[in-house]
Design an enzyme around this catalytic site. Structure first.
Site, PDB file in Angstrom:
ATOM      1  N   ASP A  67       0.811  -1.220   0.000  1.00 58.27           N
ATOM      2  CA  ASP A  67       0.000   0.000   0.000  1.00 58.27           C
ATOM      3  C   ASP A  67       0.847   1.275   0.000  1.00 58.27           C
ATOM      4  OD1 ASP A  67       0.932  -0.362   2.589  1.00 58.27           O
ATOM      5  OD2 ASP A  67      -1.002  -0.938   3.388  1.00 58.27           O
ATOM      6  N   ASP A 136      -7.230  -1.965  14.119  1.00 58.90           N
ATOM      7  CA  ASP A 136      -8.619  -2.243  13.731  1.00 58.90           C
ATOM      8  C   ASP A 136      -8.731  -3.563  12.950  1.00 58.90           C
ATOM      9  OD1 ASP A 136      -7.592  -1.612  11.244  1.00 58.90           O
ATOM     10  OD2 ASP A 136      -8.901   0.119  10.892  1.00 58.90           O
ATOM     11  N   HIS A 138      -6.967  -4.567  10.313  1.00 57.86           N
ATOM     12  CA  HIS A 138      -6.746  -4.531   8.857  1.00 57.86           C
ATOM     13  C   HIS A 138      -5.466  -5.263   8.436  1.00 57.86           C
ATOM     14  CE1 HIS A 138      -4.539  -0.355   9.164  1.00 57.86           C
ATOM     15  NE2 HIS A 138      -3.676  -1.340   9.297  1.00 57.86           N
ATOM     16  N   GLU A 143      -9.679  -1.777   5.520  1.00 54.94           N
ATOM     17  CA  GLU A 143     -10.302  -1.400   6.780  1.00 54.94           C
ATOM     18  C   GLU A 143     -11.582  -2.199   7.028  1.00 54.94           C
ATOM     19  OE1 GLU A 143      -8.219   0.048   8.362  1.00 54.94           O
ATOM     20  OE2 GLU A 143      -7.875   2.157   7.919  1.00 54.94           O
TER      21      GLU A 143
HETATM   22  P1  PGA Z   1       2.335  -1.248  12.720  1.00 53.59           P
HETATM   23  O1  PGA Z   1       1.206  -1.226  11.618  1.00 53.59           O
HETATM   24  O2  PGA Z   1       3.290  -2.334  12.337  1.00 53.59           O
HETATM   25  O3  PGA Z   1       2.979   0.100  12.655  1.00 53.59           O
HETATM   26  O4  PGA Z   1       1.678  -1.534  14.034  1.00 53.59           O
HETATM   27  C1  PGA Z   1       0.596  -2.415  11.270  1.00 53.59           C
HETATM   28  C2  PGA Z   1      -0.465  -2.195  10.215  1.00 53.59           C
HETATM   29  O5  PGA Z   1      -1.158  -1.166  10.257  1.00 53.59           O
HETATM   30  O6  PGA Z   1      -0.610  -3.066   9.354  1.00 53.59           O
END
Ligand code: PGA
Length: 257
Positions: A67, A136, A138, A143
């Site tokens: 992404d 959340d 994802h 999302e």
């Molecule tokens: P993070 O993000 O590794 O910074 O916790 C994980 C994600 O949003 O996939």
């Protein structure tokens, strides 16, 4: 789903890097899906160490990132282009032409998303996809509520994700509201999915991913339907799992194949 629990973040990262190394040894032109975020940084550090120790050659590896923020030029220090170069690509012998990170600054996103899908298909699909999990639930930027069959597309970030990611920006208002992401359906086509998560903040999403119902409200739960998914956690991320003893038992008694 193979659940691997390690005592620490460092051990989690080393285990993930070992899986990637073995995959590259088996297939030097591996198609490797990559993730950004704080979680995989330790894995990337270990891959760099392996490369510098002469154990790992990336010259034929092809990468596709999950992404990117919409509107973020690749030169911006919060872009995922920038992140990947800072945390991995600058320190390994990857061929620049083999690197794919979705662009957040294209004119026609619909066409571009299809192009990204086509590029993945052209090289035979992703062999190994590295994933993190958001608070959340994802994967990628898929999302809650995103179709579990979704393909690469532009999405609106949740307030929770914007809040989480605001730690890297001066002001919360500076966090982009939109992102381009591989879809859940795109991710699910990878031959092997490898998700890493650490810290007690991830205990809720981790429990939902492994033991909750399969639901678009927690897009990571789609991995329960994946025929070859490995999830690696540190101890802190597992505090809400009910079957920890069984996962550890399974890992200790895994067949040598
Ligand atoms: P993070 O993000 O590794 O910074 O916790 C994980 C994600 O949003 O996939």
């Amino acid at each position: 789903m193979e659940v691997i629990i390690k005592d620490t973040y460092e051990e989690m990262s080393i285990e993930a890097a070992k899986i990637i190394k073995d995959a590259i040894h088996l297939k030097p032109n591996l198609v490797l899906g990559l993730a950004t975020g704080t979680t995989p940084i330790g894995t990337y550090k270990e891959l760099i160490r392996m490369h510098q120790a002469g154990e790992l050659d990336f010259s034929k590896v092809v990468t596709f990132n999950l992404d990117e923020y919409v509107g973020m030029p690749s030169t911006h220090d919060q872009s995922y282009h920038y992140f990947m170069h800072e945390n991995l690509f600058n320190d390994i012998n990857i061929a620049p032409d083999n690197v794919h990170v979705p662009s957040g600054v294209v004119k026609d996103f619909k066409r571009y998303c299809q192009w990204y899908e086509d590029e993945i298909a052209k090289v035979g699909g992703v062999d190994l996809q590295v994933l993190g999990i958001g608070s959340d639930g994802h994967i990628g930027f898929n999302e809650p509520g995103t179709s579990l069959a979704s393909r690469t597309m532009v999405v609106t970030l949740t307030e929770e994700t914007i809040r989480d990611n605001s730690r890297f920006f001066d002001r919360i208002e500076d966090v982009p509201r939109l992102a381009i992401t591989m879809g859940v359906g795109t991710i699910m086509e990878a031959k092997h999915c490898l998700l890493v998560a650490n810290g007690k903040k991830k205990a809720g999403p981790v429990a939902a991913l492994v033991e909750g119902p399969i639901t678009s409200q927690v897009t990571a739960s789609a991995l329960q339907m994946h025929p070859n998914a490995t999830v690696i956690f540190d101890e802190a991320a597992t505090s809400k799992l009910k079957r920890i003893d069984y996962y550890k038992w399974t890992y200790e008694n895994r067949p040598e194949v």
